[in-house]
Design a protein around this motif. Sequence first.
Motif, PDB file in Angstrom:
ATOM      1  N   GLU A   1      37.199  33.093  40.144  1.00 18.87           N
ATOM      2  CA  GLU A   1      37.896  34.607  39.182  1.00 18.87           C
ATOM      3  C   GLU A   1      36.373  34.086  37.932  1.00 18.87           C
ATOM      4  OE1 GLU A   1      41.387  35.281  35.993  1.00 18.87           O
ATOM      5  OE2 GLU A   1      41.436  33.305  37.271  1.00 18.87           O
ATOM      6  N   HIS A   2      36.233  32.925  37.713  1.00 17.21           N
ATOM      7  CA  HIS A   2      34.774  32.463  36.821  1.00 17.21           C
ATOM      8  C   HIS A   2      33.496  33.305  37.190  1.00 17.21           C
ATOM      9  CE1 HIS A   2      32.432  31.087  33.614  1.00 17.21           C
ATOM     10  NE2 HIS A   2      31.806  30.185  34.420  1.00 17.21           N
TER      11      HIS A   2
ATOM     12  N   ASP B   1      44.935  34.046  47.160  1.00 17.45           N
ATOM     13  CA  ASP B   1      46.442  34.298  46.415  1.00 17.45           C
ATOM     14  C   ASP B   1      46.914  34.482  45.523  1.00 17.45           C
ATOM     15  OD1 ASP B   1      46.853  34.842  49.868  1.00 17.45           O
ATOM     16  OD2 ASP B   1      47.819  32.971  50.284  1.00 17.45           O
ATOM     17  N   VAL B   2      46.503  32.905  44.904  1.00 16.32           N
ATOM     18  CA  VAL B   2      46.409  33.014  43.429  1.00 16.32           C
ATOM     19  C   VAL B   2      45.598  33.917  42.601  1.00 16.32           C
ATOM     20  CG1 VAL B   2      45.414  31.200  41.886  1.00 16.32           C
ATOM     21  CG2 VAL B   2      46.789  30.128  43.790  1.00 16.32           C
ATOM     22  N   LEU B   3      44.264  34.190  43.147  1.00 16.32           N
ATOM     23  CA  LEU B   3      44.133  35.404  42.410  1.00 16.32           C
ATOM     24  C   LEU B   3      44.446  36.330  42.429  1.00 16.32           C
ATOM     25  CD1 LEU B   3      40.245  34.844  43.697  1.00 16.32           C
ATOM     26  CD2 LEU B   3      41.555  34.133  41.232  1.00 16.32           C
ATOM     27  N   ARG B   4      45.201  36.888  43.465  1.00 16.09           N
ATOM     28  CA  ARG B   4      46.131  38.555  43.038  1.00 16.09           C
ATOM     29  C   ARG B   4      47.377  38.273  42.065  1.00 16.09           C
ATOM     30  NH1 ARG B   4      44.378  39.731  49.373  1.00 16.09           N
ATOM     31  NH2 ARG B   4      43.201  42.174  48.486  1.00 16.09           N
ATOM     32  N   ALA B   5      48.349  37.533  42.571  1.00 19.07           N
ATOM     33  CA  ALA B   5      49.290  36.660  41.586  1.00 19.07           C
ATOM     34  C   ALA B   5      49.112  36.053  40.428  1.00 19.07           C
ATOM     35  CB  ALA B   5      50.033  34.979  42.114  1.00 19.07           C
ATOM     36  N   ARG B   6      47.797  36.309  39.695  1.00 20.73           N
ATOM     37  CA  ARG B   6      46.891  36.679  38.518  1.00 20.73           C
ATOM     38  C   ARG B   6      47.564  37.583  37.920  1.00 20.73           C
ATOM     39  NH1 ARG B   6      43.152  32.107  38.438  1.00 20.73           N
ATOM     40  NH2 ARG B   6      44.528  29.772  38.637  1.00 20.73           N
ATOM     41  N   GLY B   7      47.061  38.796  38.367  1.00 21.89           N
ATOM     42  CA  GLY B   7      47.075  40.129  38.606  1.00 21.89           C
ATOM     43  C   GLY B   7      45.036  40.454  37.881  1.00 21.89           C
TER      44      GLY B   7
ATOM     45  N   THR C   1      41.248  41.202  39.277  1.00 22.62           N
ATOM     46  CA  THR C   1      40.272  42.687  39.799  1.00 22.62           C
ATOM     47  C   THR C   1      39.070  42.223  40.182  1.00 22.62           C
ATOM     48  OG1 THR C   1      42.375  44.259  39.350  1.00 22.62           O
ATOM     49  CG2 THR C   1      39.998  45.151  40.485  1.00 22.62           C
ATOM     50  N   PRO C   2      38.531  41.264  40.805  1.00 22.08           N
ATOM     51  CA  PRO C   2      37.064  41.317  41.127  1.00 22.08           C
ATOM     52  C   PRO C   2      35.897  42.041  40.645  1.00 22.08           C
ATOM     53  CG  PRO C   2      38.315  40.841  42.987  1.00 22.08           C
ATOM     54  CD  PRO C   2      39.582  41.571  42.353  1.00 22.08           C
ATOM     55  N   SER C   3      34.996  42.025  39.666  1.00 19.06           N
ATOM     56  CA  SER C   3      34.178  43.281  39.682  1.00 19.06           C
ATOM     57  C   SER C   3      32.505  42.616  40.571  1.00 19.06           C
ATOM     58  CB  SER C   3      33.456  43.376  38.074  1.00 19.06           C
ATOM     59  OG  SER C   3      33.204  41.663  37.061  1.00 19.06           O
ATOM     60  N   LYS C   4      33.154  42.326  40.928  1.00 19.93           N
ATOM     61  CA  LYS C   4      31.796  41.390  41.978  1.00 19.93           C
ATOM     62  C   LYS C   4      32.194  41.559  43.128  1.00 19.93           C
ATOM     63  CE  LYS C   4      29.215  39.109  38.992  1.00 19.93           C
ATOM     64  NZ  LYS C   4      27.954  37.872  38.458  1.00 19.93           N
TER      65      LYS C   4
ATOM     66  N   GLY D   1      37.391  43.608  48.707  1.00 22.24           N
ATOM     67  CA  GLY D   1      36.609  45.191  48.800  1.00 22.24           C
ATOM     68  C   GLY D   1      35.219  45.355  49.595  1.00 22.24           C
ATOM     69  N   ARG D   2      34.717  46.210  49.004  1.00 24.14           N
ATOM     70  CA  ARG D   2      33.370  46.365  49.898  1.00 24.14           C
ATOM     71  C   ARG D   2      31.860  46.202  49.981  1.00 24.14           C
ATOM     72  NH1 ARG D   2      33.174  51.169  52.317  1.00 24.14           N
ATOM     73  NH2 ARG D   2      31.170  51.519  51.443  1.00 24.14           N
ATOM     74  N   PRO D   3      31.168  45.160  50.784  1.00 24.26           N
ATOM     75  CA  PRO D   3      30.560  44.595  50.787  1.00 24.26           C
ATOM     76  C   PRO D   3      29.452  45.117  49.913  1.00 24.26           C
ATOM     77  CG  PRO D   3      31.680  44.123  52.818  1.00 24.26           C
ATOM     78  CD  PRO D   3      32.375  45.945  52.307  1.00 24.26           C
ATOM     79  N   GLY D   4      28.642  43.848  49.394  1.00 27.41           N
ATOM     80  CA  GLY D   4      27.844  44.459  48.480  1.00 27.41           C
ATOM     81  C   GLY D   4      26.776  43.902  48.181  1.00 27.41           C
ATOM     82  N   PRO D   5      26.070  43.906  46.967  1.00 26.89           N
ATOM     83  CA  PRO D   5      25.268  42.789  46.842  1.00 26.89           C
ATOM     84  C   PRO D   5      26.172  41.706  45.253  1.00 26.89           C
ATOM     85  CG  PRO D   5      24.117  44.821  45.989  1.00 26.89           C
ATOM     86  CD  PRO D   5      24.960  44.951  47.228  1.00 26.89           C
TER      87      PRO D   5
END
Length: 392
Positions: free
Chosen positions: A388-389, A95-101, A103-106, A59-63
């Motif tokens: 993820e948390h 890789d694990v996070l993508r396999a879980r589907g 999508t980070p909000s941060k 994702g895009r770098p950000g705060p």
Amino acid sequence: MTDLADIADVGRDARRGGYSRHGFDRVELELREWFTQEAERRGLDVRPDRNGNLWAWWGRPGPDAVITGSHLDSVPGGGAFDGPLGVVSALQAFDVLRARGFTPSKPLAIVVFVEEEGGRFGVACLGSRLMTGAITAEAACKLVDADGVTFGEAAHAAGFDPLRMGRDDRALSSVGAFVELHVEQGRGLDVPVGLASSILAHGRWRYTFRGEGNHAGATVIEDRRDPMLPAARMVLAARRAATSGARATVGRIVPNPGGTNVIASSVDVWLDARAGDEPRTREVVGLITEAARAAAEEEGCEVRVTEESWGGTVHFDPDLMSRVRDALGGGTPALPTGAGHDAGILAAHVPTAMLFVRNPTGISHAPEEFAEADDCAAGVAALATTLEHLAR
């Protein structure tokens, strides 16, 4: 273990055993290229910062970004896990996070810090120290390796401008939390994964003993001013001073000129000292220094003591530790460590935590360093769950 296997032949040290991988040397640059390719293969946006640290962004770098990572360099003759395990685990956690589907909000990112071990230029955690301003660019760029190459020259050869190095408030302001995974470097864990609670106060000092160079056969004992003798007594004093949980280690001695049949004209001795807090660590160093000066005077020599690096006691962010423990189910043990880490440098500026993977040998900074494949997998799973948390 596939990613670790991919770099298993990079930087092997035939003389010492293990690996010798140092900041901006040919081997570390090869590892940086490997990481860049692996990150880009995963669709991450790889960007170096002005201090030579590598960032791979999801994702895009950000705060308020959630950052993980570690380092790829080693001590001379080090093990395969110290540093690279944290980098490889970060890639696989993504890789694990993508396999879980997921999508980070941060924003999420992996950072690879340069010269964490200080094996080439003598100051540990150099990349994170520069980024946080714990060392100035001027001081860092004057550091010299064993071949007389300065850190500034090595950085320039690697494509970085030494004039732009230094505290990076832009990078710091983007970090909402930093979680570093690392192989445990003692026998403190009896479960696959644990948390770090604190880092002992620690530092490095150089003792330079000066005497009189002379002929080993032609100079009678009574006429000698041999700096090797007070150097040897200082090593013994270090062991005597290390009591009540303190640690004092001499791992490097360099006589000048270094000939077998030559009385040295000077001897450099490097001391690593650590204890539970700053006063105790300083007390240990004071006792060693007092003994070194007395020994030098007795032999007709001089000694100069130079503090090369220092890090106070680090207590990791309790709120972040609580969040990580909750994410992992609440029962993860926490333990202090005597080893320094980039996470410890960042802890003074951003919320920071560490995950440890069990080391059944209890050996680190040596070829016998080890972690079981199942424990490494548990570390990846714990890191993925933590990220993820935190990135929801």
